[in-house]
Scaffold this motif. Structure first.
Motif, PDB file in Angstrom:
ATOM      1  N   ARG A   1       0.833  -1.206   0.000  1.00 29.15           N
ATOM      2  CA  ARG A   1       0.000   0.000   0.000  1.00 29.15           C
ATOM      3  C   ARG A   1       0.868   1.257   0.000  1.00 29.15           C
ATOM      4  NH1 ARG A   1      -2.928  -2.784   4.230  1.00 29.15           N
ATOM      5  NH2 ARG A   1      -4.731  -3.883   3.359  1.00 29.15           N
ATOM      6  N   ALA A   2       1.906   1.251   0.838  1.00 28.69           N
ATOM      7  CA  ALA A   2       2.797   2.409   0.898  1.00 28.69           C
ATOM      8  C   ALA A   2       3.511   2.624  -0.430  1.00 28.69           C
ATOM      9  CB  ALA A   2       3.818   2.233   2.028  1.00 28.69           C
ATOM     10  N   ALA A   3       3.930   1.539  -1.066  1.00 26.57           N
ATOM     11  CA  ALA A   3       4.599   1.648  -2.365  1.00 26.57           C
ATOM     12  C   ALA A   3       3.647   2.175  -3.417  1.00 26.57           C
ATOM     13  CB  ALA A   3       5.156   0.285  -2.770  1.00 26.57           C
ATOM     14  N   SER A   4       2.393   1.695  -3.384  1.00 27.07           N
ATOM     15  CA  SER A   4       1.401   2.162  -4.350  1.00 27.07           C
ATOM     16  C   SER A   4       1.126   3.649  -4.187  1.00 27.07           C
ATOM     17  CB  SER A   4       0.105   1.361  -4.182  1.00 27.07           C
ATOM     18  OG  SER A   4      -0.876   1.793  -5.094  1.00 27.07           O
ATOM     19  N   GLU A   5       1.034   4.110  -2.951  1.00 28.20           N
ATOM     20  CA  GLU A   5       0.826   5.533  -2.706  1.00 28.20           C
ATOM     21  C   GLU A   5       2.020   6.355  -3.185  1.00 28.20           C
ATOM     22  OE1 GLU A   5       0.059   5.932   1.435  1.00 28.20           O
ATOM     23  OE2 GLU A   5      -1.879   4.882   1.358  1.00 28.20           O
ATOM     24  N   ASN A   6       3.211   5.799  -3.030  1.00 27.59           N
ATOM     25  CA  ASN A   6       4.431   6.511  -3.409  1.00 27.59           C
ATOM     26  C   ASN A   6       4.520   6.737  -4.907  1.00 27.59           C
ATOM     27  OD1 ASN A   6       7.529   6.498  -4.153  1.00 27.59           O
ATOM     28  ND2 ASN A   6       7.399   7.132  -2.006  1.00 27.59           N
ATOM     29  N   VAL A   7       4.066   5.772  -5.699  1.00 26.03           N
ATOM     30  CA  VAL A   7       4.165   5.883  -7.163  1.00 26.03           C
ATOM     31  C   VAL A   7       2.839   6.236  -7.826  1.00 26.03           C
ATOM     32  CG1 VAL A   7       6.100   4.273  -7.248  1.00 26.03           C
ATOM     33  CG2 VAL A   7       3.765   3.402  -7.526  1.00 26.03           C
ATOM     34  N   GLY A   8       1.818   6.520  -7.005  1.00 29.29           N
ATOM     35  CA  GLY A   8       0.523   6.897  -7.573  1.00 29.29           C
ATOM     36  C   GLY A   8      -0.173   5.745  -8.237  1.00 29.29           C
ATOM     37  N   GLY A   9      -0.350   4.642  -7.499  1.00 22.52           N
ATOM     38  CA  GLY A   9      -0.991   3.460  -8.055  1.00 22.52           C
ATOM     39  C   GLY A   9      -2.427   3.720  -8.479  1.00 22.52           C
ATOM     40  N   GLY A  10      -2.935   2.886  -9.357  1.00 27.96           N
ATOM     41  CA  GLY A  10      -4.271   3.045  -9.915  1.00 27.96           C
ATOM     42  C   GLY A  10      -4.246   2.727 -11.396  1.00 27.96           C
ATOM     43  N   LEU A  11      -5.297   3.058 -12.093  1.00 27.50           N
ATOM     44  CA  LEU A  11      -5.357   2.826 -13.537  1.00 27.50           C
ATOM     45  C   LEU A  11      -5.035   4.124 -14.262  1.00 27.50           C
ATOM     46  CD1 LEU A  11      -5.992   0.719 -15.706  1.00 27.50           C
ATOM     47  CD2 LEU A  11      -8.362   1.526 -15.681  1.00 27.50           C
ATOM     48  N   HIS A  12      -3.969   4.102 -15.076  1.00 31.84           N
ATOM     49  CA  HIS A  12      -3.498   5.313 -15.757  1.00 31.84           C
ATOM     50  C   HIS A  12      -3.211   5.010 -17.229  1.00 31.84           C
ATOM     51  CE1 HIS A  12      -3.017   7.338 -11.879  1.00 31.84           C
ATOM     52  NE2 HIS A  12      -2.459   6.224 -11.435  1.00 31.84           N
ATOM     53  N   PRO A  13      -4.242   4.838 -18.050  1.00 30.39           N
ATOM     54  CA  PRO A  13      -4.021   4.523 -19.473  1.00 30.39           C
ATOM     55  C   PRO A  13      -3.307   5.634 -20.232  1.00 30.39           C
ATOM     56  CG  PRO A  13      -6.339   5.006 -19.033  1.00 30.39           C
ATOM     57  CD  PRO A  13      -5.671   4.893 -17.707  1.00 30.39           C
ATOM     58  N   GLU A  14      -3.324   6.860 -19.696  1.00 29.62           N
ATOM     59  CA  GLU A  14      -2.621   7.962 -20.363  1.00 29.62           C
ATOM     60  C   GLU A  14      -1.113   7.748 -20.398  1.00 29.62           C
ATOM     61  OE1 GLU A  14      -2.955   9.060 -15.988  1.00 29.62           O
ATOM     62  OE2 GLU A  14      -4.249   8.155 -17.519  1.00 29.62           O
ATOM     63  N   ASN A  15      -0.636   6.787 -19.594  1.00 28.48           N
ATOM     64  CA  ASN A  15       0.798   6.498 -19.575  1.00 28.48           C
ATOM     65  C   ASN A  15       1.291   5.961 -20.921  1.00 28.48           C
ATOM     66  OD1 ASN A  15       0.852   7.230 -16.918  1.00 28.48           O
ATOM     67  ND2 ASN A  15       0.895   5.148 -16.116  1.00 28.48           N
ATOM     68  N   ILE A  16       0.404   5.364 -21.706  1.00 28.08           N
ATOM     69  CA  ILE A  16       0.819   4.828 -23.003  1.00 28.08           C
ATOM     70  C   ILE A  16       1.373   5.953 -23.866  1.00 28.08           C
ATOM     71  CG2 ILE A  16       0.021   3.689 -25.110  1.00 28.08           C
ATOM     72  CD1 ILE A  16      -2.038   2.218 -23.384  1.00 28.08           C
ATOM     73  N   ARG A  17       0.648   7.068 -23.907  1.00 24.89           N
ATOM     74  CA  ARG A  17       1.137   8.215 -24.677  1.00 24.89           C
ATOM     75  C   ARG A  17       2.412   8.785 -24.045  1.00 24.89           C
ATOM     76  NH1 ARG A  17       1.539  13.538 -24.924  1.00 24.89           N
ATOM     77  NH2 ARG A  17       1.331  14.534 -26.976  1.00 24.89           N
ATOM     78  N   GLU A  18       2.430   8.858 -22.703  1.00 20.14           N
ATOM     79  CA  GLU A  18       3.608   9.397 -22.011  1.00 20.14           C
ATOM     80  C   GLU A  18       4.861   8.611 -22.402  1.00 20.14           C
ATOM     81  OE1 GLU A  18       4.060  11.745 -19.260  1.00 20.14           O
ATOM     82  OE2 GLU A  18       2.189  12.622 -19.920  1.00 20.14           O
ATOM     83  N   GLN A  19       4.793   7.293 -22.330  1.00 23.37           N
ATOM     84  CA  GLN A  19       5.951   6.474 -22.639  1.00 23.37           C
ATOM     85  C   GLN A  19       6.303   6.536 -24.121  1.00 23.37           C
ATOM     86  OE1 GLN A  19       8.210   4.920 -21.013  1.00 23.37           O
ATOM     87  NE2 GLN A  19       7.446   4.859 -18.932  1.00 23.37           N
ATOM     88  N   LEU A  20       5.305   6.685 -24.963  1.00 20.48           N
ATOM     89  CA  LEU A  20       5.575   6.811 -26.392  1.00 20.48           C
ATOM     90  C   LEU A  20       6.343   8.095 -26.677  1.00 20.48           C
ATOM     91  CD1 LEU A  20       5.242   5.603 -29.154  1.00 20.48           C
ATOM     92  CD2 LEU A  20       2.941   6.553 -29.284  1.00 20.48           C
ATOM     93  N   VAL A  21       5.984   9.173 -26.029  1.00 22.02           N
ATOM     94  CA  VAL A  21       6.721  10.434 -26.183  1.00 22.02           C
ATOM     95  C   VAL A  21       8.151  10.281 -25.676  1.00 22.02           C
ATOM     96  CG1 VAL A  21       6.853  12.850 -25.469  1.00 22.02           C
ATOM     97  CG2 VAL A  21       4.640  11.863 -26.071  1.00 22.02           C
TER      98      VAL A  21
END
Length: 490
Positions: A224-244
């Motif tokens: 739980r602490a690790a998830s809070e630290n990295v902003g856990g959850g569902l983030h499909p916008e990361n696909i574009r972020e990593q592509l950039v």
């Protein structure tokens, strides 16, 4: 010399070529990054900096020899490049019996990427995990294809232990991918194909689990602490972020548009994955394509964690995925026997045309990646220069035992000055230092700020304020605060 021996020498040449290019493109005297200082502080004598829930002890273990003689930055970077070069050879060597020359090609594709070139001299966990993941996948692919026996499963288990020791959560995703492909082949040894990799995972995770009980109240609380630290959850916008981020810089949020070559690169990967998976599902895949499909499943599964499930985005997060997908690309490429058509004259030209096209595509890719690593290197050297100037200023004015609280890069400054470290917010008097003792024993605090000290929430010790313009940090101040001016230690 046998074909197997030739392939090993070719792989060694590619790996050494990777090391030479990395040495030529990066500066061994480049300043430390935020995370590097935290990992190194665990292995060096002196105060250890705060170690948060997502981190694991495997990388500090690999860095331990450096702490024995307090190695300077150039030695750190040279050591890391040597270590990564050796791991790269071991990782792709696992694929030689099943892919042969294509394993060498996969190593070349991966090794020319700007991410392996830049991070080959950086103290981050992602590249060692990438080589561990590609080794684990290779050993399982050898076993599933019948090229190797149970020893390959034992080697796969050992690779899993390395991954889990360095990056436990990532090891779980690699395990899921490999267990999925291991279940495809029927037989009584399914339990063995699952059991040995999972055993390696458990062994590698033991230090993380022990620390979870000692410091975080148990594994679930640490997750739980690790998830809070990295902003856990569902983030499909990361696909574009990593592509950039295929074109740099090292981290998001991405403010530029999607690079065309980055889009083409990902499209090529997707096509290779689709071709291999379709051929496997319709039963027309040969042994090389089946092995490539194993790498494809693991590569996609590993990427899922960072493309969808974490808010924090760093380009290096996809290194383990890219390593396996490089194998996928090499395995998906058509062979000369497939594209040759002896019945037609033009068919005899197709193998040569395919080779020339592949070389041209690789040249474009390599040129793009070399240009990117040069640009990223210049960006990082410039970005880390301020921390170097601030470190020099602290060294001139304080001696251990000491505490450094800074607005930027406090782990870098604290580690290199031999101090404890803490973040500083100008509008707050809360400077919490993890020194394992009460406030009465805490040393004076050296504060670094870009805000005029008279306007901060911490009162400077009279006569301690210094402007740092002459120290190469214009617009910055240094001042000393007594322990009773801050919230204290823990």
């Amino acid at each position: 010399m046998t074909g197997k021996g030739q392939h090993r020498w070719a792989l060694l040449a590619v790996v050494l070529g990777y090391a030479l290019v990395a040495l030529a493109m990066t500066d061994l005297d480049r300043g430390l990054a935020y995370d590097e200082a935290i990992y190194l502080s665990q292995a060096y004598p002196g105060p250890a900096l705060p170690f948060t829930a997502p981190r694991a002890r495997g990388l500090p273990l690999l860095l331990t020899p450096l702490g024995w003689f307090d190695a300077p930055v150039p030695v750190i970077r040279g050591y890391l490049l040597t270590l990564e070069t050796g791991l790269m050879y071991l990782g792709f060597n696992a694929w030689l019996p099943v892919l042969r020359g294509r394993a060498v090609i996969a190593a070349g594709i991966f090794g020319i990427g700007w991410l392996p070139l830049f991070y080959g001299t950086e103290a981050f966990p992602n590249l060692p995990v990438a080589f561990g993941a590609v080794a684990a996948t290779g050993y399982l692919a050898r076993y599933l294809s019948g090229v190797s026996g149970r020893r390959a499963l034992l080697a796969c288990s050992a690779a899993f232990a390395l991954i889990a020791l360095i990056r436990p959560t990532e090891a779980i995703f690699v395990t899921v991918g490999l267990c999925a492909v291991a279940a495809v082949r029927p037989g009584r040894e399914l339990l063995l194909r699952w059991g040995l990799p999972v055993l390696g995972l458990v062994v590698g995770c033991l230090p993380w689990l022990i620390e979870a009980h000692l410091r975080f109240g148990g594994p679930l609380q640490r997750f739980r602490a690790a998830s809070e630290n990295v902003g856990g959850g569902l983030h499909p916008e990361n696909i574009r972020e990593q592509l950039v981020l295929t074109d740099g810089p090292v981290s998001g949020p991405a403010r530029e548009g999607i690079p065309r070559l980055g889009a083409l690169w990902w499209l090529l990967i997707l096509v290779a994955v689709a071709v291999l998976m379709v051929r496997v599902m319709i039963g027309r895949a040969d042994r090389i394509q089946q092995a490539g499909a194993v790498a494809a499943v693991v590569g996609v599964t590993t990427a899922t964690q960072y493309l969808l499930l974490t808010q924090v985005q760093e380009a290096r997060f996809l290194l383990p995925s890219y390593a396996n997908l490089a194998v996928t690309l090499a395995a998906a490429a058509p062979s000369a026997s497939v594209i040759r058509d002896p019945a037609r004259r033009i068919g005899r030209l197709l193998p040569a045309l395919a080779i020339l096209t592949s070389l041209a595509a690789f040249s474009v890719f390599a040129g793009w990646q070399i240009d990117t690593v040069g640009r990223v290197e210049a960006q990082q050297v410039a970005a880390r220069r301020l921390a170097e100037h601030l470190t020099d200023a602290v060294r001139q004015r304080v001696e251990p035992p000491c505490v450094v609280a800074g607005e930027v890069a406090f782990p870098v400054i604290a580690f290199q000055a031999g101090c404890w470290g803490a973040p500083f917010r100008p509008d707050s008097s809360d400077i919490t230092v993890e020194i394992g003792s009460d406030r009465s024993t805490m040393p004076r605090v050296c504060v670094l700020t870009s805000t005029n000290p008279t306007r901060t929430g911490v009162h400077p010790l009279p006569g301690s304020v210094r402007e740092l313009a002459s120290d190469g940090a214009p617009g910055w101040w240094l001042f000393i605060a007594t322990p009773n001016e801050v919230m204290g230690a823990r």
